[in-house]
Each structure stands twice: as structure tokens, then as C-alpha cells.
Enzyme design. Structure first.
Site, PDB file in Angstrom:
ATOM      1  N   HIS A  18      99.221  21.461 110.096  1.00  8.28           N
ATOM      2  CA  HIS A  18      98.784  21.914 111.413  1.00  8.28           C
ATOM      3  C   HIS A  18      97.842  20.861 111.981  1.00  8.28           C
ATOM      4  CE1 HIS A  18      95.046  23.032 109.419  1.00  8.28           C
ATOM      5  NE2 HIS A  18      95.694  23.861 108.619  1.00  8.28           N
ATOM      6  N   HIS A  21      95.346  19.067 109.840  1.00 13.50           N
ATOM      7  CA  HIS A  21      95.850  18.010 108.961  1.00 13.50           C
ATOM      8  C   HIS A  21      96.113  16.724 109.742  1.00 13.50           C
ATOM      9  CE1 HIS A  21      97.340  21.719 106.723  1.00 13.50           C
ATOM     10  NE2 HIS A  21      96.493  21.165 105.897  1.00 13.50           N
ATOM     11  N   CYS A 126      87.054  29.309  92.838  1.00 16.64           N
ATOM     12  CA  CYS A 126      87.848  29.523  94.052  1.00 16.64           C
ATOM     13  C   CYS A 126      89.189  28.814  93.881  1.00 16.64           C
ATOM     14  CB  CYS A 126      87.124  28.985  95.286  1.00 16.64           C
ATOM     15  SG  CYS A 126      88.164  29.005  96.782  1.00 16.64           S
ATOM     16  N   CYS A 129      90.038  26.119  96.649  1.00 17.15           N
ATOM     17  CA  CYS A 129      89.217  24.909  96.474  1.00 17.15           C
ATOM     18  C   CYS A 129      89.490  24.230  95.137  1.00 17.15           C
ATOM     19  CB  CYS A 129      87.732  25.248  96.531  1.00 17.15           C
ATOM     20  SG  CYS A 129      87.101  25.719  98.139  1.00 17.15           S
ATOM     21  N   CYS A 144      84.045  32.607  98.538  1.00 21.43           N
ATOM     22  CA  CYS A 144      83.976  31.145  98.581  1.00 21.43           C
ATOM     23  C   CYS A 144      83.189  30.700  99.809  1.00 21.43           C
ATOM     24  CB  CYS A 144      85.391  30.570  98.614  1.00 21.43           C
ATOM     25  SG  CYS A 144      85.442  28.807  98.983  1.00 21.43           S
ATOM     26  N   HIS A 147      86.131  28.983 102.174  1.00 21.97           N
ATOM     27  CA  HIS A 147      87.251  29.775 102.661  1.00 21.97           C
ATOM     28  C   HIS A 147      86.890  31.216 103.008  1.00 21.97           C
ATOM     29  CE1 HIS A 147      89.263  26.502 100.421  1.00 21.97           C
ATOM     30  NE2 HIS A 147      90.162  26.614 101.373  1.00 21.97           N
ATOM     31  N   LYS A 299      87.502  28.029 111.513  1.00 23.21           N
ATOM     32  CA  LYS A 299      88.223  26.819 111.145  1.00 23.21           C
ATOM     33  C   LYS A 299      89.727  27.080 111.195  1.00 23.21           C
ATOM     34  CE  LYS A 299      89.202  23.765 107.233  1.00 23.21           C
ATOM     35  NZ  LYS A 299      89.080  23.580 105.781  1.00 23.21           N
ATOM     36  N   LYS A 302      95.527  28.097 107.401  1.00 24.82           N
ATOM     37  CA  LYS A 302      96.552  29.099 107.129  1.00 24.82           C
ATOM     38  C   LYS A 302      95.916  30.426 106.751  1.00 24.82           C
ATOM     39  CE  LYS A 302     100.441  30.054 104.016  1.00 24.82           C
ATOM     40  NZ  LYS A 302     101.193  29.587 102.834  1.00 24.82           N
TER      41      LYS A 302
END
Length: 641
Positions: A18, A21, A126, A129, A144, A147, A299, A302
Site C-alpha cells: 500500500h 510501502h 508481538c 513485530c 503492542c 500495532h 497509521k 492492513k
């Protein structure tokens, strides 16, 4: 000629890419193109991280091998390379043999330094991670810190790296080379983390099949970050017989720059230099951490469900417009927010109304006045020449500091000044009143010379559109160095073609309406229909036995608001019991006698104490189930094909 080694992080292959990236790769590509024009020898690396628990789990969920998942996602990255014009020199995959050799070599060196030992490892872990966190680092309800997802407690025997041994050497590095981590705010974060005390780091994992086996440690695989970070040197030939690239760009290179997101700063600015110190290898010269792209205040990721796919933006606006927006909208190092409205506003403001409008006016006037050619007279004594010189200097200074938004601001400031210059002189009135005079030629030439300089500066940012703009003003071959930013390069009296609209204006209301409708559809589409779902063969489809059944009885499942117990006749002699989550949408009396489609060969499952022997198919609209049924009565047990 100085050497510049430039890398992006290698991207996980557990999901399709996405904008979060492609942003770093866009930055890397723009910087690589800029540096090449500035006369530096650049080696630009990107790639994919294909080992670890994340990938193993994602592949298992799809019922495929991890390498098949990796191959599919890598194919998408390669497709985006072609669509976005990325000019990287190499694409490394951690499943490649060359990378494995590099990992084994750095492990050998760390082992020789006496920095490994074996011990039991316990802590909060996690999976996304692939990292252990302390109680103090965790978010509310043991989540986490990156996340926001729940962590899990793990305990296993692992190989440990003596990270604590390198606490003072790392602090010395940050003090002696404050440019090692940029921006400065990130350096302060890293320094504070190390000053708080470093614990030794587990660098192997047990019971993980998808990874590089740890040498001489049966049942252990190499920790994904020791594995992944080594890509920066394994891709250059470290650990192989041919180390020419490694020697030139790492061992003896002038600049070694890692571009990364802020969420992986610790791994690059603490663990990676410590590994290299232990192995006796040179360190990167700069680790530059940028912020996150956010949508809806979170952020882009996904797991957050707010991803922005680049394909849709490219299809509508063009690849270079996407590149430009990403660089123009984010202050590099800080977070930025994506919205469809901001994208359209930026496109219309900077391109349709800005560069595109200026280009159109100048080309149309010049073609009309000078028989389809550029103006026959140049001009060096005018107010735009010093403004262009200042803009070029500001642009280069900002690019050298990775301040891409400021670099582009300087160019559009010059476009604005040129618009005012043209507006004050009203060349369209001059042409009508006086014809194609030398004064008119100089005015139009000045404006087109600004367009040439701006478009030349845009070559690293917009490698496909900038050459088209240059061709439209009679410059068929783009410049290869920044000498072309000097005033005076526009050719006089050369043919220019009729201008096709390069930046057509976007109807904002219509586009936002489409985007809103598409988002609504995405929110109501079940996960199985998402774009990331792999396609199946006809044979795979027919493994599901779909049959028509008649519901002969229905009743709510006790203590459940959503579940309904159905008695369904599939033409088998005896009816089946099927539990379906439709009680909020249907009353039992509405279901009796209705024909539905059932997956007949599912394994039995017990729901709220009731064994279910099949699954009723339903569409989902805004979360509401809508049962599927034939539009004419058919015998029970009829196959659906």
C-alpha cells in the site's frame, strides 16, 4: 566520483503493498535519480523480507506454502516498479541463496567475537513485530506499542546476542556522529532507549520452520531481524566469492544511507550497528527515519483496515502524480495524513491550475505567434532569471537535506511568480495589438524557460511526466545533470507540437462521490471477496459441495442473539441441523418453507452447544445477512454449479 549506497527497508510479504510501502521506495528512487544527476555513483537497493512467523501464519491461513505467498507479493512489487518507474539497481529477497550466505558469514563473525550464548527466553511477544517487549513498553491491556494488538507470553530456549556489551560503544557512536540518526528527534529517542539500559537480545527462534536454520543449533532458526538486516550487505556480495560491490559501496563507500519508517528505528539504529560492531564491519553512515502515512488518524496498515492501494490512484491520476503527492504532502521525518480530498486538491492546484495552465498558455501563444515554434529571441535580462536562480539553489539545498516538500515548494513558488509576470504583461493582448514582436518573443521565452528549469528539476520526482513537459516546449532530450538548471537553455525557433492536455482537471465532487461509494462497498464486502484473496481453480471450487435445501423448522439458539437453529431437508432422507448467524435479520416463521443454498460437505462444528452440519450461504449488506435462494422451486439436494 563519490559513491552513495542507498537502501529502503525490505518489505514483509504477508500482505500486498500500500502507499505506506511504496512511499519509502518513492523517496529512495527520487533521491537516487537526483544524486545521479548531481554526479554521484549510486547503488539503490530494495527488496522483500520473506521469513518469520508473520509469513508462516499468513501462508497457513491461505492454505499455501510460504514461498508461494512470497512469490505472489514479490510479483506485485515488481509490477509497481514498472508502473511507478522505480530505478533501483537490485531487488533482494531473503529467500535467495546469496542472502543466506551473507547471514551465515555475519553469524560466523559474531560467534568468533564470543558474543553468542544460549539461555531460556521469556517475555511478552508481538507476532507482527516479531519482537519481545517489556511490561513498561506495552500499551493498555498488554498491547503492542506499535500495532496496538494483543501480545502473547512466550518462553523458549534461544541463542542470545550480547547486546548489553555494546551499550557504551553505541552511545559513543551517537555522541561522535550525531548525523548517524536523522532527524534529530529520532536520535534523541534512540539515545534515551540505549541510556535506559540494553538487555541481551534473543537472535534465534524455536519451533519455526520458515526461516534460515541457525548454524550448529538444531531446532533453531535465525531471528528475523538478524536475518533481515543482513540484506544490506548480502545483496552486495558479502559472504560470497565476488565482493566487488560490497567492497566499493560498503567497505570503502562514501555514504551508506538507510531510509526507514520510524517504527523500525530501534532495529536499524541499535541492533544493526551492534551486530556490525561485533562482526568487525563498517557501520551505515546515516539511518534516516520518516514518519507514517495516516488515514482517519491512524497509521495506514492492513491491521488498521485503512490501507490506500496505489493502483487506484495511478489509474486515475497517473504514476507521477502519485509520486509528487507523496513527496509534496509529507514533511520528511514527520507523520502525514492521506485523504482523497487532499489528493484532488493538490492535483488540481499544482498541476491543472499551476504547471499545466502555465504550460498551456505559453505553448498556445508561442505556436500562434511564431508559426508553431518556440520564440525566436532569448532574454537574460529580466526579473525571472534571478528568481529562477534562487529557486534552483533552494531546490538543491532542500533535496540535499531530504526536505522534498520544501524542494517542490521552491519550484511552485517560481511558477507562481511566472504566472504573475505573464499576467502583468498580458502577451495575448500584445499579440492581438502588435503581432509577433521581439518584445513578445522575449516575454514568452522567459516564461517557457522557467517551465524548462522547473521540469528539469522535476525529473527525479516525475521521471515520465517531466520529459513530456520538456518535449512540449521543444526540449526532446531531458538533461542528465544539473547544469541545465542555469538560465538560458531553452532553444529558440524550434518546432513545438500541438499540446495535448497533460494535466486535465479532476471534477472534485464527482471523484469524491465515487471514492465514498467505493469505500462503502469495501466496508460491506466480506473478507473472502477482498482483492488479496488468491484465485482458485474450478477443481478447487467444486471441492465445496453446494446443494439446495428447504428449511422445515427454525428456532433461536438459547442464550444467543445472532444464532438460529435450522432444520434443513437436503433430500437425504433425514434432515440436518444447521446453525446460522441470521437471527437478527430473520424471524423463525419467515424461514420455514424457504429454499436456501447450503455448503453440504463441511466438517461438523458445535456452536453454543448445538452441532451444525453445514453452512447456509448469505450475502452481507451493511453487515446484514441476505439469504441466497433459487428463483424457482427445485428438488431438495439439487447441486449448485
Amino acid at each position: 566520483m563519490s559513491t552513495f549506497y542507498l537502501t529502503t527497508p525490505i518489505y514483509y510479504v504477508n500482505a500486498l503493498p500500500h502507499i505506506g510501502h511504496i512511499f519509502t521506495t518513492t523517496v529512495g528512487d527520487t533521491l537516487a535519480r537526483y544524486l545521479r544527476m548531481a554526479g554521484q555513483e549510486v547503488y539503490f537497493l530494495t527488496g522483500t523480507d520473506e521469513h518469520g512467523q508473520n509469513i508462516e501464519r499468513a501462508a497457513r491461513n491461505e492454505g499455501i506454502e510460504p514461498i508461494a505467498l512470497a512469490d505472489r507479493v514479490v510479483a506485485k512489487y515488481r509490477e509497481l516498479r514498472d508502473r511507478l518507474g522505480f530505478s533501483y539497481d537490485d531487488f533482494v529477497r531473503t529467500t535467495q541463496e546469496r542472502h543466506k550466505r551473507g547471514v551465515y558469514e555475519i553469524i560466523r563473525r559474531i560467534e568468533a567475537a564470543g558474543d553468542f550464548y544460549t539461555a531460556v527466553h521469556e517475555g511478552w511477544y508481538c507476532p507482527p513485530c516479531e519482537t519481545f517487549y517489556t511490561e513498561k513498553e506495552l500499551g493498555p491491556e498488554k498491547t503492542c506499542p506499535v500495532h496496538g494488538t494483543p501480545v502473547e507470553w512466550k518462553s523458549e530456549e534461544n541463542v542470545f546476542f550480547k547486546l548489553s556489551k555494546y551499550q557504551q560503544p553505541l552511545l559513543d557512536l551517537y555522541r561522535e556522529h550525531p548525523e548517524f540518526v536523522r532527524p534529530e528527534t529520532r536520535l534523541n529517542e534512540v539515545r534515551a532507549f540505549v541510556e535506559a539500559g540494553l538487555r541481551d537480545l534473543s537472535v534465534s527462534r524455536a519451533n519455526l520452520e520458515w526461516g534460515i536454520p541457525f548454524p550448529a543449533k538444531p531446532g533453531q532458526t535465525v531471528y528475523v531481524w538478524l536475518d533481515a538486516l543482513t540484506n544490506y550487505i548480502s545483496a552486495l556480495g558479502f559472504g560470497s566469492d565476488d565482493t566487488r560491490l560490497y567492497d566499493r559501496f560498503w567497505e570503502h563507500g562514501d555514504v551508506r544511507l538507510h531510509l526507514i519508517g520510524k517504527d523500525i528505528l530501534r532495529f536499524h539504529a541499535v541492533y544493526w550497528p551492534a551486530f556490525l560492531m561485533s562482526a568487525g564491519l563498517p557501520l551505515p553512515t546515516v539511518v534516516w527515519a520518516h514518519g507514517w502515512w495516516q488515514r482517519d488518524g491512524r497509521k495506514v496498515s492492513k491491521s488498521a483496515g485503512n490501507i490506500v492501494r496505489p493502483d487506484e490512484l495511478i489509474d486515475r491520476f497517473g504514476a507521477d502524480s502519485v509520486r509528487y503527492f507523496l513527496l509534496r504532502e509529507m514533511v520528511f521525518g514527520q507523520d502525514a495524513n492521506f485523504s482523497d480530498e487532499a489528493f484532488v486538491d493538490r492535483y488540481n492546484s499544482d498541476f491543472a491550475n499551476g504547471l499545466g495552465n502555465l504550460l498551456s498558455r505559453l505553448v498556445t501563444l508561442s505556436r500562434s505567434a511564431f508559426d508553431g515554434r518556440t520564440p525566436p529571441h532569448a532574454c537574460s535580462d529580466n526579473e525571472l532569471a534571478p528568481a529562477a536562480k534562487q529557486a534552483a539553489e533552494d531546490y538543491r539545498a532542500a533535496m540535499e537535506n531530504l526536505a522534498f516538500n520544501r524542494a517542490l515548494e521552491s519550484l511552485w513558488r517560481l511558477i507562481g511568480e511566472t504566472d504573475q509576470y505573464i499576467h502583468r504583461r498580458e502577451p495575448w493582448k500584445m499579440l492581438k495589438a502588435e503581432g509577433p514582436t521581439p518584445a513578445l518573443a522575449r516575454i514568452l521565452w522567459n516564461g517557457m524557460e522557467v517551465v524548462r528549469i522547473v521540469s528539469t528539476a522535476l525529473l527525479p520526482v516525475m521521471p515520465r511526466m517531466a520529459p513530456q513537459v520538456l518535449a512540449a516546449i521543444g526540449v526532446p532530450e531531458p538533461a542528465t545533470n544539473f547544469d541545465a538548471l542555469r538560465w538560458g537553455g531553452l532553444p529558440t525557433d524550434v518546432e513545438i507540437p500541438a499540446l495535448a492536455p497533460l494535466f486535465p482537471r479532476i471534477d472534485k465532487a464527482a471523484y469524491l462521490g465515487e471514492a465514498k461509494e467505493k469505500k462503502k462497498m469495501e466496508e460491506t464486502t466480506p473478507p473472502a471477496a477482498a482483492a488479496e484473496t488468491p484465485r482458485i481453480t474450478v477443481d478447487q471450487f467444486f471441492q465445496a459441495e453446494l446443494k439446495v435445501a428447504t428449511i422445515v423448522a427454525a428456532e433461536p439458539v438459547p442464550k444467543s442473539k445472532k444464532l438460529m437453529k435450522l432444520t434443513a431437508d437436503l433430500g437425504e432422507g433425514a434432515p440436518r441441523t444447521i446453525v446460522a448467524g441470521i437471527a437478527l435479520a430473520y424471524q423463525p416463521e419467515d424461514l420455514v418453507g424457504k429454499q436456501v443454498v447450503v455448503v453440504a460437505n463441511l466438517q461438523p462444528a458445535t456452536l453454543m452447544g448445538v452441532e451444525s452440519n453445514g453452512m447456509v450461504l448469505a450475502a452481507s449488506l451493511d453487515g446484514k445477512p441476505i439469504l441466497l435462494h433459487p428463483d424457482a422451486q427445485v428438488p431438495n439436494g439439487t447441486r449448485v454449479k
